[in-house]
Motif scaffolding. Structure first.
Motif, PDB file in Angstrom:
ATOM      1  N   ALA A 111      -5.315  10.115   3.925  1.00  0.00           N
ATOM      2  CA  ALA A 111      -3.862  10.147   3.804  1.00  0.00           C
ATOM      3  C   ALA A 111      -3.509  11.015   2.613  1.00  0.00           C
ATOM      4  CB  ALA A 111      -3.302   8.738   3.632  1.00  0.00           C
ATOM      5  N   LYS A 127      -0.576   9.766  -0.113  1.00  0.00           N
ATOM      6  CA  LYS A 127      -0.979   8.694  -1.023  1.00  0.00           C
ATOM      7  C   LYS A 127      -2.185   9.099  -1.852  1.00  0.00           C
ATOM      8  CE  LYS A 127      -4.079   5.741   1.743  1.00  0.00           C
ATOM      9  NZ  LYS A 127      -5.071   5.530   0.680  1.00  0.00           N
ATOM     10  N   ASP A 160       0.208  15.551   5.919  1.00  0.00           N
ATOM     11  CA  ASP A 160      -0.174  14.269   6.513  1.00  0.00           C
ATOM     12  C   ASP A 160       0.132  14.247   8.007  1.00  0.00           C
ATOM     13  OD1 ASP A 160      -1.499  12.399   4.975  1.00  0.00           O
ATOM     14  OD2 ASP A 160       0.291  11.723   3.952  1.00  0.00           O
ATOM     15  N   ASN A 219      -2.762  13.652  10.705  1.00  0.00           N
ATOM     16  CA  ASN A 219      -2.735  12.373  11.423  1.00  0.00           C
ATOM     17  C   ASN A 219      -2.604  12.577  12.929  1.00  0.00           C
ATOM     18  OD1 ASN A 219      -2.968  10.854   9.092  1.00  0.00           O
ATOM     19  ND2 ASN A 219      -0.767  10.625   8.818  1.00  0.00           N
ATOM     20  N   GLY A 246      -0.688   6.225  10.121  1.00  0.00           N
ATOM     21  CA  GLY A 246      -0.380   6.844   8.847  1.00  0.00           C
ATOM     22  C   GLY A 246       1.033   7.391   8.752  1.00  0.00           C
ATOM     23  N   ASN A 302      -4.330   1.988   4.142  1.00  0.00           N
ATOM     24  CA  ASN A 302      -3.531   2.839   5.008  1.00  0.00           C
ATOM     25  C   ASN A 302      -2.694   1.942   5.901  1.00  0.00           C
ATOM     26  OD1 ASN A 302      -2.591   5.193   6.279  1.00  0.00           O
ATOM     27  ND2 ASN A 302      -4.614   6.145   6.141  1.00  0.00           N
ATOM     28  N   ASN A 355       1.143   4.106   1.682  1.00  0.00           N
ATOM     29  CA  ASN A 355       1.817   4.632   2.861  1.00  0.00           C
ATOM     30  C   ASN A 355       3.030   3.809   3.253  1.00  0.00           C
ATOM     31  OD1 ASN A 355       0.588   7.015   3.447  1.00  0.00           O
ATOM     32  ND2 ASN A 355      -0.675   6.265   5.103  1.00  0.00           N
ATOM     33  N   CYS A 391       0.836  -1.203   0.000  1.00  0.00           N
ATOM     34  CA  CYS A 391       0.000   0.000   0.000  1.00  0.00           C
ATOM     35  C   CYS A 391       0.872   1.253   0.000  1.00  0.00           C
ATOM     36  CB  CYS A 391      -0.961  -0.007   1.186  1.00  0.00           C
ATOM     37  SG  CYS A 391      -0.185   0.020   2.807  1.00  0.00           S
ATOM     38  N   PHE A 449      -9.474   4.395   9.450  1.00  0.00           N
ATOM     39  CA  PHE A 449      -9.077   4.306   8.054  1.00  0.00           C
ATOM     40  C   PHE A 449     -10.251   4.055   7.114  1.00  0.00           C
ATOM     41  CE2 PHE A 449      -4.597   2.672   9.392  1.00  0.00           C
ATOM     42  CZ  PHE A 449      -4.270   3.952   9.804  1.00  0.00           C
TER      43      PHE A 449
END
Length: 420
Positions: A275, A278, A356, A360, A193, A175, A123, A121, A393
């Protein structure tokens, strides 16, 4: 889907973030049997085995061949391990044994896909270029933590075929989160994240200290410590939030992430906006998929973007990449051409990481602090992870399609395009 619109989306994704994902196939050569056998033996020896490998092949690793990089990835169980030199356990029980023997906490990563594969993924890919190769972070992790990763589920992949031999392969949605565990595997904190390198390092330092204090507590005092620790962390976060707003002359709080209390399955576009870094890679593809399937839910701006951007600018130093990370990014993207574009790509990436980081920390991490204060499914990492992926998420395990499939839209494709 028109070719022009695809080209525009692809160009936006590449310019905004600048991290292309090169396909990577592990096909050991017959000439490297000895190297493969060496890796198999050293892998079973844990971090000490990695140190032996690094010492034995120090000269070769100054300019590692593809075969050497592949062998190191297998030994570390992490893609691009030549840049980070980090050993990862993939069995939590083994990690707990190592943690107890070394008196270290565990940093347990949960992700979609596998950390040793190019197309995990988004992240987790960004962790591999911005966090793990960072000189300070890499050294701190080797000295102070036992590392472990576990895949939550396979990562969705999409291939755009341009019809002329060119194909673009990317991942969609998903995520990642780092859990800070004591040596018995019990959660003490979590880092949700992507964070900038310096912000991530501060989280690691605070987490190690918290685990030590938690371990030294006994009985009821242990429960009280964890509750009080997260109360203090949340209070500190709220004070910093107010200070940031005051610096910007903002009197009214911008809207934070709104967590739905209903039973509706979150859509992938909304989950993707959680996120920022991404999202810049994935949102063009998500928009095209949404229009192609007549999905009525477009990408939503779930916060006051202008305000978040201003707050993020207060933390640009936290997202500064070190030379190791910049070199790794350059080797992935600029091997053949456009070397002069590297700085612009790095600057764009750093800006996205700063954004981010604040989102986060102020939204997702604050919610996690609240859960620990309430003792809400926080004493078991599997239960906590299920809660994180479902409520933070917005990709619950109950949805096998991760929000990419709508039962209420019509695609005019046989079986809605589902292939088995």
């Amino acid at each position: 889907m028109k070719l022009k619109s695809i080209n525009t989306a692809v160009a936006f994704a590449l310019i905004s973030v600048g991290l292309s994902q090169t396909a990577y196939t592990k096909t050991p050569s017959t000439n490297n049997v000895q190297l493969i056998q060496e890796v198999a033996v050293l892998r079973s020896q844990g971090p000490r085995g990695l140190e032996k490998f690094l010492n034995t092949h120090a000269q070769e690793l100054k300019n590692p061949s593809p075969q050497m990089r592949e062998a190191l990835d297998q030994l570390c169980q992490q893609r691009d391990c030549y840049a980070s030199k980090l050993y990862w356990y993939t069995d939590l029980e083994q990690a707990k044994v190592a943690a107890k023997a070394s008196n270290k906490p565990i940093l347990s990563l949960r992700l979609l896909g596998n950390l040793d594969q190019d197309l995990s993924c988004a992240n987790s890919r960004f962790f591999r270029v911005s966090l793990y190769p960072n000189g300070e972070i890499s050294q701190f992790l080797r000295d102070r933590y036992i590392l472990h990763w576990q895949s939550v589920r396979p990562v969705p992949k999409v291939t755009v075929d341009f019809g002329d031999g060119r194909k673009l392969e990317r991942t969609l949605t998903g995520n990642s989160i780092h859990y800070i565990l004591d040596s018995s595997g019990e959660p003490v904190d979590a880092i949700p994240g992507l964070y900038g390198p310096q912000a991530f390092l501060r989280q690691l330092v605070a987490g190690e200290k918290a685990v030590k204090e938690y371990t030294n507590s006994q009985g009821v005092a242990r429960v009280s410590f964890l509750r009080d620790y997260h109360r203090k962390q949340l209070a500190s976060t709220q004070r910093q939030w107010g200070a940031d707003l005051a610096k910007l002359g903002i009197k009214n709080l911008p809207r934070l992430v709104e967590m739905s209390d209903d039973n509706q399955t979150p859509n992938a576009a909304v989950a993707g906006t959680l996120a920022v870094t991404k999202m810049r890679v994935e949102s063009p593809l998500l928009r095209n998929i949404a229009s192609a399937t007549n999905n009525q839910a477009a990408l939503q701006d779930i916060t006051d973007s202008a305000t978040w951007q201003r707050i993020a600018q207060l933390y640009t130093k936290d997202a500064k990449l070190d030379n190791n990370s910049v070199t790794l990014i350059g080797s992935k993207r600029f091997q053949a051409n456009n070397p002069n574009n590297l700085q612009r790509v790095v600057s764009n990436f750093e800006a996205a990481m700063a954004l981010d980081t604040v989102r986060n920390e102020y939204t997702l991490h604050s919610k996690i602090h609240q859960w620990f204060m309430q003792g809400n499914k926080t004493n078991d990492v599997s239960a906590l992870n299920e809660k994180v992926y479902s409520e933070l998420f917005l990709t619950p395990s109950s949805d096998p399609w991760l929000g990419l499939m709508s039962s209420e839209s019509y695609s005019a494709i046989d079986n809605d395009g589902i292939r088995k």
